[in-house]
Structure formats: structure tokens, C-alpha cells
Design an enzyme around this catalytic site. Structure first.
Site, PDB file in Angstrom:
ATOM      1  N   HIS A   1      -1.737 -18.723   9.647  1.00 23.85           N
ATOM      2  CA  HIS A   1      -0.781 -18.723   9.563  1.00 23.85           C
ATOM      3  C   HIS A   1      -1.250 -19.714   8.521  1.00 23.85           C
ATOM      4  O   HIS A   1      -1.466 -20.253   8.121  1.00 23.85           O
ATOM      5  CB  HIS A   1      -0.359 -20.031  10.809  1.00 23.85           C
TER       6      HIS A   1
ATOM      7  N   ASN B   1      -9.261 -22.032   7.976  1.00 20.40           N
ATOM      8  CA  ASN B   1      -8.924 -21.854   8.963  1.00 20.40           C
ATOM      9  C   ASN B   1      -9.323 -22.511  10.306  1.00 20.40           C
ATOM     10  O   ASN B   1      -8.144 -23.562  10.868  1.00 20.40           O
ATOM     11  CB  ASN B   1      -8.012 -20.812   9.648  1.00 20.40           C
TER      12      ASN B   1
ATOM     13  N   ASP C   1       2.252 -32.575  -8.615  1.00 26.46           N
ATOM     14  CA  ASP C   1       3.234 -32.027 -10.108  1.00 26.46           C
ATOM     15  C   ASP C   1       1.992 -31.289 -10.446  1.00 26.46           C
ATOM     16  O   ASP C   1       2.394 -30.737 -11.202  1.00 26.46           O
ATOM     17  CB  ASP C   1       3.171 -33.732 -11.188  1.00 26.46           C
TER      18      ASP C   1
ATOM     19  N   GLU D   1       2.347 -28.157  -8.989  1.00 27.46           N
ATOM     20  CA  GLU D   1       3.601 -27.439  -9.522  1.00 27.46           C
ATOM     21  C   GLU D   1       2.931 -26.703 -10.960  1.00 27.46           C
ATOM     22  O   GLU D   1       3.331 -24.901 -10.935  1.00 27.46           O
ATOM     23  CB  GLU D   1       4.971 -28.256  -9.611  1.00 27.46           C
TER      24      GLU D   1
ATOM     25  N   ASP E   1       9.134 -25.168  -8.712  1.00 27.34           N
ATOM     26  CA  ASP E   1       9.309 -26.102  -8.624  1.00 27.34           C
ATOM     27  C   ASP E   1       9.781 -26.277  -7.074  1.00 27.34           C
ATOM     28  O   ASP E   1      10.526 -26.512  -6.329  1.00 27.34           O
ATOM     29  CB  ASP E   1      10.892 -25.780  -9.381  1.00 27.34           C
ATOM     30  N   PHE E   2       9.155 -27.594  -6.580  1.00 27.92           N
ATOM     31  CA  PHE E   2       8.882 -28.220  -5.049  1.00 27.92           C
ATOM     32  C   PHE E   2       9.940 -28.992  -5.470  1.00 27.92           C
ATOM     33  O   PHE E   2       9.894 -30.003  -6.099  1.00 27.92           O
ATOM     34  CB  PHE E   2       7.703 -28.613  -4.662  1.00 27.92           C
TER      35      PHE E   2
ATOM     36  N   GLN F   1      12.127 -37.021  -8.182  1.00 27.44           N
ATOM     37  CA  GLN F   1      11.077 -36.476  -7.738  1.00 27.44           C
ATOM     38  C   GLN F   1       9.978 -36.561  -8.810  1.00 27.44           C
ATOM     39  O   GLN F   1       8.684 -36.725  -8.448  1.00 27.44           O
ATOM     40  CB  GLN F   1      11.388 -34.904  -8.873  1.00 27.44           C
TER      41      GLN F   1
ATOM     42  N   GLU G   1       6.535 -36.684  -7.037  1.00 28.03           N
ATOM     43  CA  GLU G   1       5.814 -35.508  -7.183  1.00 28.03           C
ATOM     44  C   GLU G   1       4.744 -36.417  -8.189  1.00 28.03           C
ATOM     45  O   GLU G   1       3.335 -35.104  -8.467  1.00 28.03           O
ATOM     46  CB  GLU G   1       6.253 -34.652  -7.386  1.00 28.03           C
TER      47      GLU G   1
END
Length: 524
Positions: free
Chosen positions: A334, A365, A486, A489, A495-496, A505, A509
Site C-alpha cells: 500500500h 513493507n 528538495d 523533488e 513539485d511537492f 516552500q 523543503e
């Protein structure tokens, strides 16, 4: 007011500030505090439940000042957004149906779970049998599902009641019907359960209506009708709450152009799906967690293909089997954890759709692993004990090959799993509450089993850094795998948290999380 653009920022209207005596751009005199025209009020709590600029004006029914005031209702008993320009209602006095959450006894526990603030009244619209209400004409957004929240008191279930939702434009109409009966709760029943009640008797439950492409950008009206039972309606907006902080890959719903970045929005989570052969997994999944999402429902026992996915063939349960022996087998892992949606069987089942699943190594997991330990930390320490509300985006990166071997349609096995978490101090907070001090957690973990000997060095992808792990405990500790958002990304190209102001940000980030939870000791 008969003054046209004079009282706009560009209109240049100048007035004397009564407090300072200075000449300033101010709104007209009235009985509330005067503020400069340039003041940004898009984040006021009267628009809670949606983006700063509402996707549907008055969708939360909170843009009514003092709905019980006789003076106010003598002037107008209309609900803003729902009464003019195409809006209609068969309710004699619409504002009389606006009910503060505090006056709905069946919400007593729910209000605590979501951090209800008595100083900020939150109104819902009470609809009784044969009531209907239509929103003013509006322009349908270019993307985003239609969502709304329903609370159905327990004694209203299973009496044949329905809530009909109709969105209509010139020459086109779509109607969806919510059946006020208990959802079955099995993964195989998920598609039918989307139109039945799961959690709605205990609190507000979100329902979605998919919007056909021919409605996008068109002027439309939106109508709600109720038969047989009483319900409470709230937060009627477009775009999933799970994407309030941004759509990381700008995923869309064009079946031709978005095949590798296809957006699926569900009440429980939203995701971007890559339907390309050799991938056939979510690129990312985004969801929110507060106390109202946590409960004691058991895990489901089966995984099912997602029938809302427009691409075929859809991934089936059996395609994850027969990959090595038990120790090296890949789980159906999941991304949005079932334990984050444990308040109802319907919500648990939603996480067992194969569009929420990636091939995840058994020892990454399950059990005492860094990935699972971060899930437990998020649920237990941050939310259940800490009262936080968190937003999570998770996915996989790279490739260790595909499963199942020998099949034409195969599924990518990611080399790493990653997650970024935005931590809000209180439920109900939103973009305007994110500051440079807001905590952000980001991790990346190898999608493999633990080493057989230590010390062991892992070189993170992209030559970011090397991590030397000296023991099994360190390998299984989620803090070992902390990175900056960062970095994720740059690695993924996503682009979170893109709806958070850029300057904020840039700060949150860039840093790796170093937070150390306080040690809580009990008194003798």
C-alpha cells in the site's frame, strides 16, 4: 454600491483612515473593522474546506453572517451562492436550515476528532424529505472532481432515502444518486459502495461525482434533492481535499494525453497513475490523516482491480504472486496505508484497489521495517497522541525489474520507496497556516531486504549522499533514512506542496527533519 470600481485597488479611491488620519485605500464605511483594499482575505475561515479562492462560492455555507438574526433575515433569508442567478430552493427560509455543528448531537464525538473551534461557527445545511436547493450558475473548473460532505444520522439509514445530485449545463445533464443505506465494505463492492454510506453516520463523509469532460469550462448549475430522510450537507467544492497542497506532477484526466500521468481522485486519497506497460503503478499517492480517519476496522483480505481506471487491462491480484520464495517475495505494498483509513470498512477497502499498490519487498513493507515504523509513528505519535493533522505524498523510484516474469503486461518494481509528510499542528488548518517553522518529514528507503552484515553503506540515488548503517536497529529506524523534500523533488521531477507560498516552500523543503520527540515520563 453605485460606486463601480472606485473602491477597488486599481480604482484609486482614497479615504482618510479614521484610526490614523492617513489617506489610504480603504473599503467603504460600515459597522465592521475597516482594512486596506490590498489586504488579502482569501484565507479567511469562512471559506474553510477549500482552496484560498473557492472553487464554488458559498460551498461551505459559512459565508452567512449571523443566520439566526431577525434583522438579517428581514433583509434577506437567502444563502449566498445558492439563491440568485439560477439558484433556487423550495425551502421557505433557507437560512433557517443552516445548523451550527454544535447543534447536531450526533456530531459530538466528530467535532472533537476534527478540532472544532467554537469561536468559529461552522454551518451545515439541513435537508429534510423533498427538499431541494440549487447553486447559482458557475463555471466548472478545468479539472477536479465534484466533492461534498454528508452527515446521515444513524436513524435515517436503510429507509429508502436518497440524495440526488444533478449538474447541468445547456444541452447536458448528469445526475448521481447517493443511496442512504449502509455500504457493504468489501473491496469487491467498492465501486457500488461509493454511492452508499460508510462513515457518514458518525461524522461527515466525503462523496465524489466525476465530472465529464464536456462540462469543463461550461456555465452550469448544481442541484441537491433529498427523499425520505434527513441529511446534513457541507463543503460542496471541486478538487479533492487530498490535493489542497498541490498536484505534484500536474496529473490530468485526458485519456489520450495523460496515460502516463492519469489523475484519480477518491474521497480517501488521490493519485497519479502510470498506465504504460512495464510500469502500471501509481507515480504518487496523496492523502490526509487526522483523528477522524483512525479507527479499529480490520484489514481487508483481498485486492481488486480499480474499475474507475479507464485503461485496460487493469492490474490483477494474481500478477504479484509467484515471484521468488517467501522471503524474497514482493508484497502488494500500500502507498496510502489501510491503517490510515481504518474508521470504516468502506474506507479500508478503498486502499485495496490495485491503483494504490506497488511491488514492495516483504522486508521493506512489513514487520519491524523503517517504512512500517514511519507509518506507525505518523498514526500513533503525530495524529492519535499528538493531535496533529498530516498530509502525505508517497511513491516509488527507479527499477529493480518487473513482475511477473514472462508476462506481456508487466509491472515495474521500484528500487526505492519515498514519502514526504507535511505536519500541521491542528486539524482543519490549511495552506495559510503553513509557516517556515512547519515541520516536514521526507524519507527514502531501499526496496530490498536488510543486509546480512554491518556496517553497511547505501549510496542514495542521484549521488546525494552515502548512509553508513552500523546495526539492524539503525536499518529499521525510519530516522536513518531522512532526506530533504528538495532532494525528492530533484530525484522524481515532481513539485511537492506547490500551493504553499514559494518563500515558505524554499525553507521547509530544503531542510532534513531533525525533530526529536520529547520523552514523556509518568509521575510515581
Amino acid at each position: 454600491m453605485g460606486t463601480g470600481w472606485f473602491y477597488s485597488v486599481l480604482g484609486g479611491g482614497l479615504t482618510k483612515d479614521p484610526n490614523t488620519g492617513e489617506i489610504a485605500n480603504l473599503r467603504p464605511t460600515n459597522n465592521v473593522e475597516r482594512v486596506p483594499l490590498s489586504f488579502d482575505n482569501t484565507a479567511e475561515r469562512r471559506m474553510r474546506g477549500d482552496f484560498a479562492v473557492p472553487t464554488l462560492f458559498g460551498g461551505n455555507f459559512d459565508a452567512v453572517f449571523n443566520p439566526r438574526s431577525l434583522f438579517r433575515n428581514a433583509i434577506s433569508d437567502a444563502i449566498p451562492g445558492w439563491s440568485f442567478h439560477g439558484g433556487t430552493s423550495n425551502i421557505a427560509s433557507p437560512t433557517s436550515r443552516l445548523v451550527d455543528w454544535r447543534d447536531i448531537p450526533s456530531l459530538d464525538n466528530y467535532r472533537t476528532l476534527v478540532g472544532y473551534d467554537p469561536a468559529q461557527p461552522n454551518y451545515a445545511l439541513k435537508l429534510t424529505p423533498d427538499d431541494s436547493i440549487t447553486h447559482n450558475r458557475f463555471v466548472v473548473p478545468d479539472w477536479g472532481t465534484l466533492r461534498f460532505n454528508l452527515h446521515v444520522p444513524d436513524n435515517a439509514l436503510n429507509k429508502g432515502g436518497k440524495v440526488k445530485v444533478t449538474i447541468e449545463t445547456d444541452g447536458y445533464q448528469k445526475t448521481e444518486t447517493i443511496n442512504l443505506e449502509k455500504a457493504g465494505g468489501k473491496p469487491s463492492q467498492y465501486l457500488g459502495d461509493t454511492l452508499k454510506v460508510g462513515y457518514g453516520t458518525q461524522g461527515f463523509e466525503t462523496f465524489h461525482v466525476d465530472i465529464p469532460e464536456q462540462l469543463r469550462g461550461k456555465v452550469a448549475t448544481l442541484k441537491f434533492e433529498v427523499t425520505d430522510d434527513t441529511v446534513y450537507l457541507d463543503d460542496v467544492f471541486f478538487k479533492s481535499t487530498n490535493l489542497k497542497f498541490g498536484n505534484p506532477s500536474n496529473a490530468g484526466t485526458d485519456v489520450t494525453n495523460d496515460r502516463r500521468n492519469y489523475l484519480l481522485e477518491k474521497p480517501q486519497y488521490s493519485l497519479s497513475y502510470d498506465a504504460q506497460n512495464l510500469y502500471k503503478t501509481p507515480k504518487w499517492v496523496s492523502w490526509q490523516v487526522n483523528k477522524s480517519w483512525l479507527g479499529n476496522r480490520d484489514r481487508a483480505t483481498s485486492f481488486v482491480p480499480d474499475e474507475t481506471l479507464p485503461f485496460t487491462p487493469r492490474v490483477m491480484d494474481f500478477e504479484y504472486k509467484n515471484r521468488g520464495d517467501q522471503f524474497f517475495a514482493y508484497d502488494k505494498g500500500h502507498l496510502a496505508a489501510s491503517s490510515d483509513r481504518s474508521r470504516s470498512d468502506k474506507d479500508v477497502s478503498s486502499t485495496y484497489l490495485m491503483t494504490n499498490i506497488i511491488p514492495q519487498h516483504l522486508r521493506n513493507n512489513q514487520f519491524n521495517t523503517a517504512w512500517r515504523n514511519l507509518e506507525k509513528y505518523s498514526q500513533n505519535t503525530l495524529v492519535a497522541s499528538g493531535g496533529k493533522e498530516i498530509s502525505i505524498i508517497a511513491g516509488g523510484y527507479g527499477s529493480l525489474g518487473t513482475i511477473p516474469p514472462g508476462f506481456i503486461d508487466r509491472i515495474n518494481v521500484p528500487e526505492y520507496t519515498w514519502k514526504t509528510i507535511l505536519v500541521l499542528d491542528n486539524p482543519g488548518q490549511s495552506i495559510e497556516d503553513v509557516t517556515t517553522n512547519t515541520r516536514m518529514i521526507a524519507v527514502i528507503t531501499p526496496n530490498i531486504g536488510e543486509p546480512t552484515s554491518f556496517p553497511h553503506t547505501v549510496n542514495l540515488p542521484g549521488n546525494a549522499k552515502s548512509i553508513t548503517i552500523n546495526s539492524l536497529d539503525e536499518w529499521q529506524t525510519w530516522q536513518t533514512w531522512r532526506v530533504s523534500t528538495d532532494y525528492l523533488e530533484e530525484l522524481t521531477g515532481y513539485d511537492f506542496w506547490s500551493n504553499v507560498p514559494t518563500k515558505i516552500q524554499e525553507v521547509i523543503e530544503a531542510n532534513e527533519d531533525t525533530y526529536i520527540d520529547p520523552i514523556v515520563s509518568s509521575s510515581p
